[in-house]
Motif scaffolding. Structure first.
Motif, PDB file in Angstrom:
ATOM      1  N   ARG A 225       0.936  -1.133   0.045  1.00 24.80           N
ATOM      2  CA  ARG A 225      -0.203   0.095  -0.072  1.00 24.80           C
ATOM      3  C   ARG A 225       0.739   1.344   0.093  1.00 24.80           C
ATOM      4  NH1 ARG A 225      -3.766   1.622   5.119  1.00 24.80           N
ATOM      5  NH2 ARG A 225      -5.152   3.058   4.152  1.00 24.80           N
ATOM      6  N   ASN A 239      -1.439  -0.819  -8.002  1.00 23.35           N
ATOM      7  CA  ASN A 239      -2.867  -1.412  -7.797  1.00 23.35           C
ATOM      8  C   ASN A 239      -3.629  -1.367  -8.674  1.00 23.35           C
ATOM      9  OD1 ASN A 239      -4.239  -3.056  -5.832  1.00 23.35           O
ATOM     10  ND2 ASN A 239      -5.512  -1.228  -4.905  1.00 23.35           N
ATOM     11  N   ASP A 457      -6.530   4.435  -1.916  1.00 29.18           N
ATOM     12  CA  ASP A 457      -6.147   3.151  -2.119  1.00 29.18           C
ATOM     13  C   ASP A 457      -6.746   2.452  -3.126  1.00 29.18           C
ATOM     14  OD1 ASP A 457      -4.681   3.789   0.365  1.00 29.18           O
ATOM     15  OD2 ASP A 457      -6.420   3.148   1.664  1.00 29.18           O
ATOM     16  N   LEU A 459      -9.341   0.841  -3.038  1.00 30.43           N
ATOM     17  CA  LEU A 459      -9.798  -0.374  -2.317  1.00 30.43           C
ATOM     18  C   LEU A 459     -11.194  -0.314  -1.595  1.00 30.43           C
ATOM     19  CD1 LEU A 459      -6.930  -1.202   0.121  1.00 30.43           C
ATOM     20  CD2 LEU A 459      -7.547  -2.223  -2.189  1.00 30.43           C
ATOM     21  N   ASP A 460     -11.581   0.484  -0.714  1.00 30.18           N
ATOM     22  CA  ASP A 460     -12.857   0.488   0.175  1.00 30.18           C
ATOM     23  C   ASP A 460     -13.941   1.122  -0.596  1.00 30.18           C
ATOM     24  OD1 ASP A 460     -11.275  -1.083   2.073  1.00 30.18           O
ATOM     25  OD2 ASP A 460     -10.607   1.116   2.760  1.00 30.18           O
ATOM     26  N   ASN A 463     -14.424  -0.462  -4.088  1.00 27.51           N
ATOM     27  CA  ASN A 463     -15.357  -1.780  -4.103  1.00 27.51           C
ATOM     28  C   ASN A 463     -16.713  -1.442  -4.038  1.00 27.51           C
ATOM     29  OD1 ASN A 463     -12.821  -3.363  -3.792  1.00 27.51           O
ATOM     30  ND2 ASN A 463     -12.770  -3.122  -1.762  1.00 27.51           N
ATOM     31  N   ASP A 509     -12.451  -8.248   0.005  1.00 28.52           N
ATOM     32  CA  ASP A 509     -11.050  -8.891   0.811  1.00 28.52           C
ATOM     33  C   ASP A 509      -9.988  -9.199  -0.042  1.00 28.52           C
ATOM     34  OD1 ASP A 509     -12.884  -8.136   2.921  1.00 28.52           O
ATOM     35  OD2 ASP A 509     -13.812 -10.078   2.985  1.00 28.52           O
ATOM     36  N   SER A 512      -7.971  -6.140  -1.401  1.00 27.53           N
ATOM     37  CA  SER A 512      -7.636  -5.314  -0.253  1.00 27.53           C
ATOM     38  C   SER A 512      -6.491  -6.051   0.584  1.00 27.53           C
ATOM     39  CB  SER A 512      -8.764  -5.135   0.695  1.00 27.53           C
ATOM     40  OG  SER A 512      -8.124  -4.312   1.917  1.00 27.53           O
ATOM     41  N   LYS A 513      -6.604  -7.245   0.791  1.00 26.74           N
ATOM     42  CA  LYS A 513      -5.394  -7.981   1.351  1.00 26.74           C
ATOM     43  C   LYS A 513      -4.226  -8.078   0.753  1.00 26.74           C
ATOM     44  CE  LYS A 513      -4.884 -12.195   4.076  1.00 26.74           C
ATOM     45  NZ  LYS A 513      -5.170 -13.532   4.609  1.00 26.74           N
ATOM     46  N   SER A 516      -3.308  -3.876   0.994  1.00 23.78           N
ATOM     47  CA  SER A 516      -3.056  -3.286   2.336  1.00 23.78           C
ATOM     48  C   SER A 516      -2.927  -4.331   3.344  1.00 23.78           C
ATOM     49  CB  SER A 516      -4.248  -2.580   2.818  1.00 23.78           C
ATOM     50  OG  SER A 516      -5.423  -3.399   3.102  1.00 23.78           O
ATOM     51  N   ALA A 520     -11.010  -5.911   3.237  1.00 19.75           N
ATOM     52  CA  ALA A 520     -11.599  -4.470   3.006  1.00 19.75           C
ATOM     53  C   ALA A 520     -12.463  -3.813   4.090  1.00 19.75           C
ATOM     54  CB  ALA A 520     -12.301  -4.529   1.555  1.00 19.75           C
ATOM     55  N   ARG A 546      -3.960  -2.533   9.736  1.00 18.88           N
ATOM     56  CA  ARG A 546      -3.302  -2.072   8.478  1.00 18.88           C
ATOM     57  C   ARG A 546      -2.144  -1.077   9.059  1.00 18.88           C
ATOM     58  NH1 ARG A 546      -8.071   0.141   4.063  1.00 18.88           N
ATOM     59  NH2 ARG A 546      -8.574  -2.039   3.559  1.00 18.88           N
TER      60      ARG A 546
END
Length: 698
Positions: A225, A239, A457, A459-460, A463, A509, A512-513, A516, A520, A546
């Motif tokens: 990350r 990413n 990121d 990510l969250d 998503n 998830d 994200s994994k 980060s 997530a 994280r």
């Protein structure tokens, strides 16, 4: 017919070679890797002196470390499910075969091996012997299926491309003594994808179908990350992931069982349901870091320090990035979800300035507002439709501001704004061609553009928005198929609704994994459609995890990425690369803090004799408490000295920050005079590793 990778390979070993043969293809040539030189050749006859040591699922690749070269073989692969009749496998276990008969070991070599083994073991790696999972169905329909599988693979998602380079070079150029192509090596080259792959056989309103979600992570500019942000000089962003949602209709070939082979199944030409033609519908989205030069620098503070360079320096790289994106996907709708206020504001502004600079000529800019926010949307469109970058469309949505107070339904405003673009975008649709020997597809419709979503990121927030767009498109596809009536959505089928949410939460998830280190955030909304207190507590736990991982564990993880992907090449002359070269006094302070904590704890909770003096104990506790507070304050003020940075390819901003922190430590009133001026070779040894690890440009 295309040459496909062998499903079964026997490994024979001797003091002078490793030999790989396929018992199911006895007439195929034997792949021989000579020891200890690593020279590769094909042998038609029987080799003498070799002893069969194991059966493997495939060759992951070959890698040269400091003292030896290793062949990485897949010893265990787990069948997942079938996709169009082709079994998909996940890498479960690997083994490193050293080329030296008596392997040489030292501290660095052992660390290299540990990094690689941990990386492979924890990475979601998938492959198929007969199906190209690195390409979307739309790209597959345009490829020559007579080509070997590894030649068809998308270079971005061919994750073991670097460690397969020895075999690929041998295939394309031959040996030093015989310069000729070696097509016999095709069957030993197995492309592997890093990402998420889930196949679910289900029904929607009693209509059987297969729901598939594949996320492919790019091997370019890959990393952890805070160690990998923004864009590089070649136009690769951190990413970067391509996510493809697929529906297969009228296909009975997606069962969980394995198969022993057979032309019909292998080529995906199994009979459909009730004789109906099998249909494939897919929808592709992408995500990737904001394509400017920026970084978030760990200092042990919860919020890292943000650096954004001027957009002029990033223009050539951004042009290369969007040139590729437009060539691959068509029009790009850039959905930016970062905050418009606070520390993220400068990233938002840099992105918008970049888009304006790319779109030559004046650009139209519109802002839509409502009573709840200062700025809901910002849309940048080129005014001259003939310009070079007229196919990128920037759309800003302040996700956090619009959905604050758990008003998640307001994210629908973004879909409403993009309705016209999504309608025009379409999706890929094709049917099987049973008469085709290679199991080709007859294309009925193509996706003409892609939505590229990002937050900080990717990510969250990303998503959540991607799952919403996937939901909208899936409803459209099911309506076009006649499974849903006009205006109806699949939420009316509770079982399928639950499955759809689960698959997208699993995807969140996994992505994200891999970036980060944790699952997530906000997946309770993805799984249930609403924000819950349990989900908020899980997000808190993930956020704390994280913080720990990003500061103390991501340095070695980044080193593993760089080793596996070839952005760092170990040098036999380098030694103690991983040694901690900080001044000893700097290293000692965390240990001193631990001792202080121990002494304060003991002094506070140890039972004293009735006649024991209280004052000396209190002085003892206060002294160690004061020393501990000073240690904690020193670590907090000079956090960059205690972040576990990558050691193989040091980040320039980390080098600058480290040097600044060392300078500050020397000015410390308590220990400044004791901090060594010569940092045990830090500047001349640790950071010259960047020179030894020059990036391999293939």
């Amino acid at each position: 017919m295309a040459t496909l990778p062998f499903r079964d390979i026997n490994v024979h070993a001797s003091a002078s070679y490793y030999a790989f043969t396929s018992p199911s293809s006895p007439s195929a040539p034997t792949l021989v890797v000579d020891r200890p030189s690593g020279d590769i050749r094909l042998n038609d006859g029987q080799l003498l002196g070799g002893k069969r040591v194991s059966s493997i699922a495939g060759i992951l690749g070959m890698i040269k470390l400091r003292l030896d070269k290793y062949i990485i073989v897949i010893t265990k692969a787990q069948p997942i499910k079938r996709l169009k009749g082709h079994m998909i496998y996940k890498v479960i276990a690997t083994e490193f075969l050293p080329l030296r008969e008596r392997p040489l070991h030292d501290q660095d070599e052992d660390t290299y091996l540990t990094l690689l083994k941990t990386f492979i073991k924890t990475s979601p790696l998938y492959f198929s012997y007969s199906f190209d999972i690195t390409n979307s169905f739309q790209r597959q329909a345009q490829l020559d299926t007579a080509q070997p599988l590894w030649k068809r693979a998308d270079d971005r998602f061919f994750w073991n491309r670097f460690i397969q380079s020895d075999l690929i070079d041998f295939r394309t150029s031959g040996t030093r003594h015989q310069h000729a192509q070696q097509p016999g090596a095709d069957a030993y080259i197995l492309p592997v994808m890093f990402g998420m792959l889930e196949i679910q056989n289900t029904t929607v309103k009693s209509t059987p179908l297969t729901l598939v979600l594949i996320t492919r992570r790019s091997r370019h500019r890959a990393g952890a990350r805070y160690m990998s942000r923004g864009i590089d000089e070649q136009g690769h962003v951190s990413n970067f992931n391509e996510t493809e949602q697929i529906i297969v209709l009228n296909d009975n070939s997606s069962g969980p069982a394995g198969f022993a082979g057979g032309g019909g199944i292998q080529n995906g030409k199994m009979g459909g349901s009730g004789g109906k033609e099998a249909q494939i519908l897919s929808y592709v989205q992408t995500r990737g870091s904001v394509p400017v030069y920026w970084a978030e620098i760990n200092t042990l503070h919860y919020t890292p320090k943000l650096q954004v360079r001027g957009i002029e320096s990033a223009l050539p790289a951004a042009r290369a990035h969007f040139d590729e994106q437009i060539r691959l996907y068509g029009d790009n709708y850039l959905v930016n979800l970062v905050n418009q206020k606070g520390r993220e504001k400068q990233v938002k502004e840099a992105y918008e300035q970049l888009v304006k600079a790319l779109q030559s000529g004046s650009s139209k800019e519109r802002t839509a507002q409502d009573q709840l926010s200062d700025e809901k949307f910002r849309v940048i469109e080129p005014s001259n439709r003939q310009q070079e970058f007229d196919r990128i469309h920037y759309i800003y949505f302040d996700f956090h501001n619009e959905t604050k107070g758990l008003k998640w339904h307001r994210a629908q405003l973004l879909l409403d704004r993009m309705q016209e673009a999504l309608d025009k975008q379409q999706y890929f649709r094709a049917v099987d061609m049973p008469a085709s020997f290679e199991g080709g597809l007859e294309v009925r419709n193509r996706q003409t553009s892609v939505v590229r979503t990002n937050c900080m990121d990717c990510l969250d927030r990303t998503n959540v928005v991607q799952s919403m767009m996937a939901r909208w498109t899936l409803n459209r596809q099911l309506t076009d198929l006649g499974i849903l009536t006009r205006g109806e959505t699949f939420t009316s089928d509770a079982a399928f609704e639950f499955l759809f949410r689960k698959v997208w939460a699993d995807n969140a998830d996994v992505v994200s994994k891999s970036y980060s280190g944790t699952g997530a955030l906000k997946t309770d909304f993805t799984r249930t459609g609403e924000r819950t207190k349990a989900g908020a507590l899980q997000d808190l736990q993930n956020s704390i995890s994280r913080y720990i991982r990003n500061n103390y564990m991501d340095g070695p993880r980044q080193d593993a990425f760089d080793l596996f992907l070839g952005t760092y090449l170990p040098n036999p002359s380098s030694y103690t690369v991983f040694a901690d070269r900080r001044p000893l006094l700097i290293q000692a302070i965390p240990y001193l803090l631990a001792f202080c904590t121990f002494f304060v704890f003991v002094g506070t909770f140890t039972r004293r004799l009735p006649d024991a003096a209280v004052l000396p104990v209190r002085i003892f506790i206060l002294f160690w408490f004061a020393v501990g507070c000073w240690c904690l304050n020193f670590i907090y003020r000079n956090g960059m000295l205690y972040v576990n940075w990558p050691k193989l390819n040091p980040r320039p901003w980390a080098t600058e920050g480290y040097n600044e922190a060392i300078t500050n430590a020397r000015k410390d009133k308590v220990i400044g005079q004791f901090v060594a001026r010569h940092e045990r070779g830090l500047s001349t040894s640790r950071y010259t590793n960047a020179e030894e690890g020059k990036k391999r440009i293939e």
